[in-house]
Design a protein around this motif. Structure first.
Motif, PDB file in Angstrom:
ATOM      1  N   VAL A  31      95.577   7.672  63.781  1.00  0.00           N
ATOM      2  CA  VAL A  31      94.857   7.602  62.106  1.00  0.00           C
ATOM      3  C   VAL A  31      94.427   8.622  61.974  1.00  0.00           C
ATOM      4  O   VAL A  31      93.409   8.347  62.520  1.00  0.00           O
ATOM      5  N   LEU A  44      88.189   2.563  59.127  1.00  0.00           N
ATOM      6  CA  LEU A  44      89.283   1.967  59.412  1.00  0.00           C
ATOM      7  C   LEU A  44      88.177   0.824  59.854  1.00  0.00           C
ATOM      8  O   LEU A  44      87.866   0.581  60.487  1.00  0.00           O
ATOM      9  N   SER A  57      89.212   9.991  63.980  1.00  0.00           N
ATOM     10  CA  SER A  57      90.823   9.736  64.647  1.00  0.00           C
ATOM     11  C   SER A  57      90.839   8.981  64.770  1.00  0.00           C
ATOM     12  O   SER A  57      89.367   8.377  66.289  1.00  0.00           O
ATOM     13  N   THR A  88      97.697  -0.981  56.540  1.00  0.00           N
ATOM     14  CA  THR A  88      98.951  -0.471  57.854  1.00  0.00           C
ATOM     15  C   THR A  88      98.921  -1.317  58.713  1.00  0.00           C
ATOM     16  O   THR A  88      98.167  -1.592  59.068  1.00  0.00           O
ATOM     17  N   THR A 102     103.297   1.233  55.206  1.00  0.00           N
ATOM     18  CA  THR A 102     101.736   1.014  54.724  1.00  0.00           C
ATOM     19  C   THR A 102     101.743   1.100  53.089  1.00  0.00           C
ATOM     20  O   THR A 102     102.915   1.172  52.638  1.00  0.00           O
ATOM     21  N   ASN A 158     102.081   8.189  63.207  1.00  0.00           N
ATOM     22  CA  ASN A 158     100.948   8.984  62.766  1.00  0.00           C
ATOM     23  C   ASN A 158     100.516   8.394  61.280  1.00  0.00           C
ATOM     24  O   ASN A 158     101.845   8.398  60.650  1.00  0.00           O
ATOM     25  N   LEU A 159      99.418   8.583  60.873  1.00  0.00           N
ATOM     26  CA  LEU A 159      98.921   8.329  59.951  1.00  0.00           C
ATOM     27  C   LEU A 159      97.919   8.955  59.471  1.00  0.00           C
ATOM     28  O   LEU A 159      97.157   8.975  60.091  1.00  0.00           O
TER      29      LEU A 159
END
Length: 164
Positions: A31, A44, A57, A88, A102, A158-159
């Motif tokens: 992410v 996050l 990340s 997500t 997501t 991945n996001l």
């Protein structure tokens, strides 16, 4: 003695191959954030309330289940309360329709705070949504708004989450 050595060598080779195959096929998701705003801290949070990232990340070595992300502007609660939130789950599909998903949420106590978007990378590239204002048509407003979820059925997807 040579027969025992050969058996040991063959077993060592088998273990090495199985280990290499496991390492090569291990599930992994990243992410990352693209903060175009002049303020705020990309955040996050795990499903258990643990801070996973404050801007850098984050790599999950395995599934990432029920994580939330938002731009901390000083008014967001730990779970993104009072802010626009990305929810997500990133996981390799083990059956049709049970991979990554997501969405954006504005379900109270979440409210629009800043332009927020997401897109998949390394599979399902470009699929995602952006919420630019409080009337965002692609955000959860009620728990039954499941049509706003964006699914991806690709291993190790991945996001990228973008603010502003």
């Amino acid at each position: 003695m040579h027969a025992l050595y050969r058996i040991f060598a063959v077993l060592a080779l088998i273990v090495a191959c199985v280990t290499a195959e496991t390492i090569l096929t291990a599930e992994k998701h990243v992410v990352s954030f693209n903060n175009k705003c002049k303020h705020g801290i990309p955040t996050l949070i795990s499903q258990k309330g643990q801070v996973l990232s404050t801007g850098g990340s984050y790599t999950s070595n395995g599934p990432l289940i029920g994580a939330i992300a938002y731009l901390q502007t000083g008014s967001c609660g730990l779970n993104g309360d009072h802010c626009t939130t990305v929810e997500t789950t990133l996981k390799n599909p083990t059956c049709p329709g049970c991979g990554s998903s997501t969405d954006l949420t504005l379900i109270p106590p979440h409210t629009f705070s800043t332009s927020t978007g997401f897109s998949y990378k390394n599979g399902c590239d470009g699929q995602g949504h952006t919420c630019n204002n409080q009337n965002c048509p692609y955000a959860f407003r009620h728990p039954m708004d499941t049509w706003v979820q964006v699914a991806c059925q690709v291993d190790n997807v991945n996001l990228v989450i973008t603010f502003c």
